[in-house]
Design an enzyme around this catalytic site. Structure first.
Site, PDB file in Angstrom:
ATOM      1  CG  ASP A  70      24.428 -32.302 -42.084  1.00 13.10           C
ATOM      2  OD1 ASP A  70      23.182 -32.359 -41.981  1.00 13.10           O
ATOM      3  OD2 ASP A  70      25.129 -33.275 -42.414  1.00 13.10           O
ATOM      4  CE1 TYR A 112      18.381 -29.258 -36.517  1.00  8.61           C
ATOM      5  CE2 TYR A 112      20.498 -29.919 -35.584  1.00  8.61           C
ATOM      6  CZ  TYR A 112      19.112 -29.881 -35.515  1.00  8.61           C
ATOM      7  OH  TYR A 112      18.470 -30.445 -34.448  1.00  8.61           O
ATOM      8  CE  LYS A 158       9.205 -58.434 -34.539  1.00  5.50           C
ATOM      9  NZ  LYS A 158      10.594 -58.308 -34.034  1.00  5.50           N
TER      10      LYS A 158
END
EC number: 6.5.1.2
Length: 659
Positions: free
Chosen positions: A32, A35, A112
């Site tokens: 992190d 980035y 779903k």
């Protein structure tokens, strides 16, 4: 190329590659901190050198302010809903229907995701538009907000002339818990569930807020693949991953429906094991050619079905049973419950439908009961727990007089419902107004139940037609309004006059007439005046209009109160005819494809013109295509048009066709 521009380009490539590895392949290559350092350097360089800033830069995911409202956008193809399956029998019936039309079948089963459908459009490899589902045909454009979601690539990894992608936007459980914790600490109302939080986040007018919400996106469908035909749904998912999209990895392939049923049973137990909410499984025929052969009904594909998980059941107590009077006079008993948390939100009430249902389940005031949300949405009482009765429970009796107006209550032969006999019942009038202004009827934004109650109590309105006579000075003093809200409300009321015939028919609240029937009647008769004259016999001849609806419509327009109400609407200037385009339908019956980069207009505007002049703006070239409008850098669609001998027009040649 300067050193700065080279560094900016290198940073963009590194960041997008990191996004692809993290969201597309679930294989993070940067920490992190690493980035964030790259992203902050890119933002700094672009701020110092704005001449190098581009719309598809990863820095644009941080967001900014948007216009005051979201523009409407018509989808390339309608976003249809799926039929539902609730048990093994429903799945077996689905399989029977499929195999009656195609022989060998392979099924893909996908999770779903409990979020909201989002449609994305890419042109020349770049994200140009993203929209909500809306009513399935027209949604709201929320491109700026969608650009803040790292799982949505701003630029495709492989060049494509045009690509339409569909998927599900969602909020992970962790993001949801953090958001609600922050809102609780700030004294703000909490979101009921991650789905509502995701929907609210994507409709923010400040996309920086959306960026902070840490939303996710799973792509699952392609409408316009540019690299040849994709032969199967699994190939579609692979293609989406190659293009940089996040694709849910939890999908399985089966050759027998019995295997699908067994898998559905397994997933019921595992449904809570994921970092996001799922409310079922989607079963699709894998072969794309078979999907085309199976086709669609008016509202759903025949080649797919949604298996809905059994509803979660929770115990609570019926504290009281209260009657609510609806717009058609039906008295609906509602159970007031000891509040409990079920399927993502706190429930304090549940419908009991009618007296027959109460008697069949033997529900009494004071009973311990199991409740669930039907379809995980609508609370209902499943059954009582007789072993917990104390003897102090009370049997409910339906009142003989309406609790709102004291008029007699009747139950017609063959009906389960009890009804108030007074057409002037205050509750009926109030509910009728609430229905009239609802989104799918006259769509008067800002006119919720609380404001309607105030307007009625103040004597400013007696029915929905009186809304069109409201004045600014009368609205401003009301508790929930003010100067700005009053202005907005009056504008919304004025705008509603142009809604057209179909929403108006639905808004009238005629018994048995829903939204679809409103459209059918509007298309058949064209004007309210002609519909008013319709007889039962001719109404019954209309497809999808049965005897009960025909009788109800005819009786409604025979009432003197109906004529009085409609005359008030006419005098107010409400449009009572179907909205027909005044433009000549020169493209009627023609399927037209637009491709490439246009100079005079943007592609969406050209597609809108095609539809306004009666044509269909198609997303892919086929033998049925009338002609193709091609701009610069037209790709595979142009090649396919030439291969099929389809006429190709330049932008200027298309403009010459217009009146």
């Amino acid at each position: 190329m300067s050193d700065v521009s080279q560094r900016i380009e290198a940073l963009r490539e590194q960041i997008e590659e990191a996004n692809y590895q993290y969201y597309g392949l679930d294989q993070p290559t940067l920490s992190d901190a690493e980035y964030d350092a790259l992203l902050q350097e890119l933002i700094r360089l672009e701020k110092e050198h704005p001449e190098f800033l581009t719309p598809d830069s990863p820095s644009q995911r941080v967001g900014g302010y948007i216009a005051k409202e979201f523009p409407k956008v018509r989808h390339a193809e309608a976003l249809l809903s799926l039929d539902n399956a609730f048990d093994a029998g429903d799945l077996l019936e689905f399989d029977r229907r499929v195999r009656s039309m195609v022989a060998e079948v392979e099924y893909v089963v996908e999770l779903k995701i409990d979020g909201l459908t989002v449609a994305l459009t890419y042109e020349d490899g770049a994200l140009v538009r993203g929209a909500t589902r809306g009513d399935g045909e027209v949604g709201e454009e929320i491109t700026a907000n969608l650009k803040t979601i790292p799982a949505i690539p701003l630029r495709l990894r492989k060049q494509a002339d045009r690509l339409d992608v569909r998927g599900e936007g969602y909020m992970p459980k962790g993001s949801f818990l953090r958001l609600n914790q922050e809102r609780e600490e700030a004294g703000q109302p909490l979101f009921a569930n991650p789905r509502n939080a995701a929907a609210g986040s994507l409709r923010q007018l400040d996309s920086r807020i959306t960026a902070q919400r840490k939303l996710g996106y799973f792509a699952y469908q392609v409408l316009t693949p540019e690299e040849g035909e994709l032969a199967s749904q699994t190939a579609v998912l692979d293609y989406l991953k190659e293009q940089g999209f996040s694709v849910n990895p939890e999908y399985r392939v089966f050759s027998a429906i019995e295997e699908v049923i067994a898998y559905c049973g397994e997933m019921v137990e595992k449904r809570h094991n994921y970092p996001y909410d799922i409310d079922g499984l989607v079963i699709k025929v894998n072969d794309i050619a078979q999907q085309r052969e199976l086709g669609f009904t008016a509202k759903s594909p025949r080649w797919a079905i949604a298996y809905k998980f059994p509803a979660e059941q929770v115990e609570t107590v019926v504290e009281d049973i209260v009657i609510r009077v609806g717009r058609t006079g039906v008295l609906t008993p509602t159970a007031y419950l000891t509040p409990v948390f079920v399927a993502g939100s706190t429930v304090g009430r549940a419908t009991l439908h009618n007296l027959d249902n109460i008697r069949a389940k033997d529900v009494r005031i004071g009973d311990h009961v199991l409740i669930q949300k039907a379809g995980d949405v609508i609370p209902e009482v499943v059954k009582i727990l007789p072993e917990k009765r104390t003897g102090g429970e009370r049997i409910f009796e339906m009142p003989e007089l309406c609790p709102e107006c004291q008029s007699p209550v009747i139950r017609e032969e063959g009906e389960a419902a009890h009804r108030c006999t007074s057409i002037t019942c205050p509750a009926r009038q109030r509910e009728a107004i609430i229905h009239f202004v609802s989104r799918n009827a006259m769509n008067i934004d800002g006119l919720g139940p609380a404001v309607i109650y105030q307007l009625l109590e103040a004597g400013l309105i007696k029915d929905a037609a009186d809304l069109y006579a409201l004045e600014y000075d009368a609205l401003v003093p009301l508790e929930r309004l003010g100067k700005k809200s009053a202005e907005n409300l009056l504008k919304a009321i004025e705008d509603s006059k142009e809604r057209g015939l179909a929403p108006l028919i639905f808004g009238l609240g005629i018994r048995h007439v829903g939204e679809k029937a409103g459209k059918i009647l509007a298309q058949k008769y064209g004007t309210m005046e002609d519909l008013e004259k319709a007889q039962v016999e001719e109404l019954q001849e209309i497809p999808d209009v049965g005897p009960a609806m025909a009788q109800s419509v005819a009786q409604f327009f025979q009432q003197e109160s109906t004529h009085h109400f409609l005359n008030k609407l006419r005098q107010a200037g409400v449009v009572m005819s179907a909205q027909h385009s005044a433009k000549p339908q020169i493209f009627a019956g023609k399927s037209i494809v637009v491709t490439g980069s246009l100079q005079r207009w943007d592609r969406h505007y050209v597609e809108t013109m095609i539809e306004e002049f009666g044509g269909k703006a198609a997303s892919s070239v086929s033998k049925k295509t009338a002609f193709v409008v091609a701009g610069e850098k037209a790709g595979s669609k142009l090649a396919k048009a030439k291969e099929l001998g389809i006429p190709v027009l330049s932008e200027e040649e298309f403009a010459e066709l217009l009146p």
